[in-house]
Design a protein around this motif. Structure first.
Motif, PDB file in Angstrom:
ATOM      1  N   ASN A  98       0.762  -1.085   0.022  1.00  0.00           N
ATOM      2  CA  ASN A  98      -0.004   0.179  -0.011  1.00  0.00           C
ATOM      3  C   ASN A  98       0.947   1.090   0.047  1.00  0.00           C
ATOM      4  N   ALA A  99       1.009   1.861  -1.322  1.00  0.00           N
ATOM      5  CA  ALA A  99       1.883   3.112  -1.076  1.00  0.00           C
ATOM      6  C   ALA A  99       1.316   4.402  -0.755  1.00  0.00           C
ATOM      7  N   GLY A 100       0.009   4.525  -0.725  1.00  0.00           N
ATOM      8  CA  GLY A 100      -0.351   5.671  -0.364  1.00  0.00           C
ATOM      9  C   GLY A 100      -0.688   6.787  -1.383  1.00  0.00           C
ATOM     10  N   VAL A 101      -0.014   7.909  -1.094  1.00  0.00           N
ATOM     11  CA  VAL A 101      -0.394   8.799  -2.127  1.00  0.00           C
ATOM     12  C   VAL A 101       1.163   9.186  -3.077  1.00  0.00           C
ATOM     13  N   THR A 102       1.478   8.927  -4.058  1.00  0.00           N
ATOM     14  CA  THR A 102       2.621   8.943  -4.838  1.00  0.00           C
ATOM     15  C   THR A 102       2.902  10.087  -5.874  1.00  0.00           C
ATOM     16  N   GLN A 103       3.725  10.834  -5.873  1.00  0.00           N
ATOM     17  CA  GLN A 103       3.897  11.923  -6.587  1.00  0.00           C
ATOM     18  C   GLN A 103       5.158  11.864  -7.466  1.00  0.00           C
ATOM     19  N   THR A 104       5.235  12.194  -8.649  1.00  0.00           N
ATOM     20  CA  THR A 104       6.201  12.485  -9.426  1.00  0.00           C
ATOM     21  C   THR A 104       6.047  13.478 -10.400  1.00  0.00           C
ATOM     22  N   PRO A 105       7.389  14.381 -10.815  1.00  0.00           N
ATOM     23  CA  PRO A 105       8.490  13.946 -10.105  1.00  0.00           C
ATOM     24  C   PRO A 105       8.734  14.555  -8.937  1.00  0.00           C
ATOM     25  N   LYS A 106       9.875  14.150  -8.243  1.00  0.00           N
ATOM     26  CA  LYS A 106      10.217  14.741  -6.986  1.00  0.00           C
ATOM     27  C   LYS A 106      10.873  16.342  -6.886  1.00  0.00           C
ATOM     28  N   PHE A 107      11.558  16.480  -8.134  1.00  0.00           N
ATOM     29  CA  PHE A 107      12.230  17.785  -8.307  1.00  0.00           C
ATOM     30  C   PHE A 107      11.976  17.913  -9.782  1.00  0.00           C
ATOM     31  N   ARG A 108      12.162  19.350  -9.977  1.00  0.00           N
ATOM     32  CA  ARG A 108      11.913  19.664 -11.676  1.00  0.00           C
ATOM     33  C   ARG A 108      12.442  21.353 -11.739  1.00  0.00           C
ATOM     34  N   ILE A 109      12.981  21.546 -12.679  1.00  0.00           N
ATOM     35  CA  ILE A 109      13.331  22.806 -13.058  1.00  0.00           C
ATOM     36  C   ILE A 109      12.780  22.991 -14.495  1.00  0.00           C
ATOM     37  N   LEU A 110      11.825  24.166 -14.395  1.00  0.00           N
ATOM     38  CA  LEU A 110      11.321  24.716 -15.750  1.00  0.00           C
ATOM     39  C   LEU A 110      11.610  25.680 -16.153  1.00  0.00           C
ATOM     40  N   LYS A 111      11.752  26.091 -17.503  1.00  0.00           N
ATOM     41  CA  LYS A 111      12.033  27.495 -18.151  1.00  0.00           C
ATOM     42  C   LYS A 111      10.727  28.060 -18.107  1.00  0.00           C
ATOM     43  N   ILE A 112      10.800  29.522 -18.061  1.00  0.00           N
ATOM     44  CA  ILE A 112       9.310  30.506 -18.126  1.00  0.00           C
ATOM     45  C   ILE A 112       8.950  29.819 -19.541  1.00  0.00           C
ATOM     46  N   GLY A 113       7.518  29.914 -19.436  1.00  0.00           N
ATOM     47  CA  GLY A 113       6.711  29.525 -20.571  1.00  0.00           C
ATOM     48  C   GLY A 113       6.714  27.947 -20.890  1.00  0.00           C
ATOM     49  N   GLN A 114       7.328  27.131 -20.320  1.00  0.00           N
ATOM     50  CA  GLN A 114       7.285  25.839 -20.767  1.00  0.00           C
ATOM     51  C   GLN A 114       6.146  24.978 -19.821  1.00  0.00           C
ATOM     52  N   SER A 115       5.679  24.013 -20.336  1.00  0.00           N
ATOM     53  CA  SER A 115       4.650  23.397 -19.828  1.00  0.00           C
ATOM     54  C   SER A 115       4.958  21.883 -19.025  1.00  0.00           C
ATOM     55  N   MET A 116       4.046  21.557 -18.342  1.00  0.00           N
ATOM     56  CA  MET A 116       4.571  20.197 -17.520  1.00  0.00           C
ATOM     57  C   MET A 116       3.309  19.779 -16.747  1.00  0.00           C
ATOM     58  N   THR A 117       3.274  18.323 -16.317  1.00  0.00           N
ATOM     59  CA  THR A 117       2.215  17.960 -15.608  1.00  0.00           C
ATOM     60  C   THR A 117       3.012  17.166 -14.416  1.00  0.00           C
ATOM     61  N   LEU A 118       2.645  17.412 -13.334  1.00  0.00           N
ATOM     62  CA  LEU A 118       2.883  16.975 -12.075  1.00  0.00           C
ATOM     63  C   LEU A 118       1.733  15.836 -11.809  1.00  0.00           C
ATOM     64  N   GLN A 119       2.439  14.745 -11.657  1.00  0.00           N
ATOM     65  CA  GLN A 119       1.363  13.463 -11.467  1.00  0.00           C
ATOM     66  C   GLN A 119       1.064  13.119 -10.199  1.00  0.00           C
ATOM     67  N   CYS A 120      -0.012  12.559  -9.801  1.00  0.00           N
ATOM     68  CA  CYS A 120      -0.578  12.102  -8.505  1.00  0.00           C
ATOM     69  C   CYS A 120      -1.230  10.879  -8.516  1.00  0.00           C
ATOM     70  N   THR A 121      -0.947   9.975  -7.726  1.00  0.00           N
ATOM     71  CA  THR A 121      -1.926   8.790  -7.921  1.00  0.00           C
ATOM     72  C   THR A 121      -1.756   8.165  -6.562  1.00  0.00           C
ATOM     73  N   GLN A 122      -2.926   7.565  -5.970  1.00  0.00           N
ATOM     74  CA  GLN A 122      -3.278   6.994  -4.780  1.00  0.00           C
ATOM     75  C   GLN A 122      -3.946   5.776  -4.948  1.00  0.00           C
ATOM     76  N   ASP A 123      -3.752   4.718  -3.933  1.00  0.00           N
ATOM     77  CA  ASP A 123      -4.229   3.453  -4.120  1.00  0.00           C
ATOM     78  C   ASP A 123      -4.906   3.062  -2.894  1.00  0.00           C
ATOM     79  N   MET A 124      -5.589   3.987  -2.253  1.00  0.00           N
ATOM     80  CA  MET A 124      -6.358   3.850  -1.327  1.00  0.00           C
ATOM     81  C   MET A 124      -8.022   3.864  -1.668  1.00  0.00           C
ATOM     82  N   ASN A 125      -8.390   4.263  -2.774  1.00  0.00           N
ATOM     83  CA  ASN A 125      -9.533   4.067  -3.242  1.00  0.00           C
ATOM     84  C   ASN A 125     -10.642   5.392  -2.762  1.00  0.00           C
ATOM     85  N   HIS A 126      -9.672   6.521  -2.426  1.00  0.00           N
ATOM     86  CA  HIS A 126     -10.248   7.600  -1.943  1.00  0.00           C
ATOM     87  C   HIS A 126     -10.928   8.376  -2.929  1.00  0.00           C
ATOM     88  N   ASN A 127     -12.152   9.032  -2.556  1.00  0.00           N
ATOM     89  CA  ASN A 127     -12.889   9.734  -3.658  1.00  0.00           C
ATOM     90  C   ASN A 127     -12.234  11.156  -3.828  1.00  0.00           C
TER      91      ASN A 127
END
Lengths: 109, 114
Positions: free
Chosen positions: B1-30
């Protein structure tokens, strides 16, 4: 407009020296008040939820209490492992959460 | 049971770039949430979701977007990164949205926009 104010910002205690942290709030229609512990580089860890004045909850050396305008987190005979930042948050009507800036607690052996 | 997992842990972006922060949970929380935490400031709620297909704005939603296609995943999208978005981002989940519901937080994503 601050919804949640925590004091003091930082607190240093000797091991075994009991004290209290304060969280005052200005939210109307409080839906719940939450206490979290946060260690450096980690996410907050849930401690307690309180939602009515007069309510108290305990966990090991911690006891949380709630009045109509503030909450206290009492730490009895703290140990070095209790060192952390303690965060208070309130839930307002409309499903909004407001966090305080935290109290950084250091317990010296 | 991992709980809440976020990726990445660290990121450097340049102004104007786009990115997606990922989040997943395995506790079946609504319920799932995105917060940002700036030095000397309390956590600020960006967006939340009460279930798959349902999202709503928090206190500071501007510059961010979210989606919730499954119960497990709640990604946070930054379309045009700005220096003001430099922060530590936390994802959280809980069974319920109100009292007596314990919220579980991920370890955070530290984002720097330069």
């Amino acid at each position: 407009e601050d919804q949640v104010t925590q004091s003091p910002e930082a607190l240093r205690l000797q091991e075994g020296e009991s004290s209290s942290l304060n969280c005052s709030y200005t939210v109307s229609g409080l839906r719940g008040l939450f206490w979290y512990r946060q260690d450096p580089g980690k996410g907050p860890e849930f401690l307690f939820t309180l939602y009515s004045a007069g309510e108290e909850k305990e966990k090991e050396r911690l006891k949380a209490t709630l009045t109509k305008k503030e909450s206290f987190l009492h730490i009895t005979a703290p140990k070095p492992e209790d060192s952390a930042t303690y965060l208070c948050a309130v839930q307002a009507p409309g499903n909004q959460f407001y966090f305080g800036t935290g109290t950084s607690l250091t317990v010296i052996p | 049971n991992a709980g809440v997992t976020q990726t990445p842990k660290f990121r450097i972006l340049k102004i104007g770039q786009s990115m997606t922060l990922q989040c997943t949970q395995d506790m079946n929380h609504n319920y799932m949430y995105w917060y940002r935490q700036d030095p000397g400031m309390g956590l600020k709620l960006i967006y939340y979701s009460v279930g798959a297909g349902i999202t709503d704005k928090g206190e500071v939603p501007n510059g961010y977007n979210v989606s919730r296609s499954t119960t497990e995943d709640f990604p946070l999208r930054l379309e045009l990164a700005a220096p003001s978005q430099t922060s530590v981002y936390f994802c959280a989940s809980s069974v319920g949205f109100t009292m007596n519901t314990e919220a579980f937080f991920g370890q955070g994503t530290r984002l720097t926009v330069v």
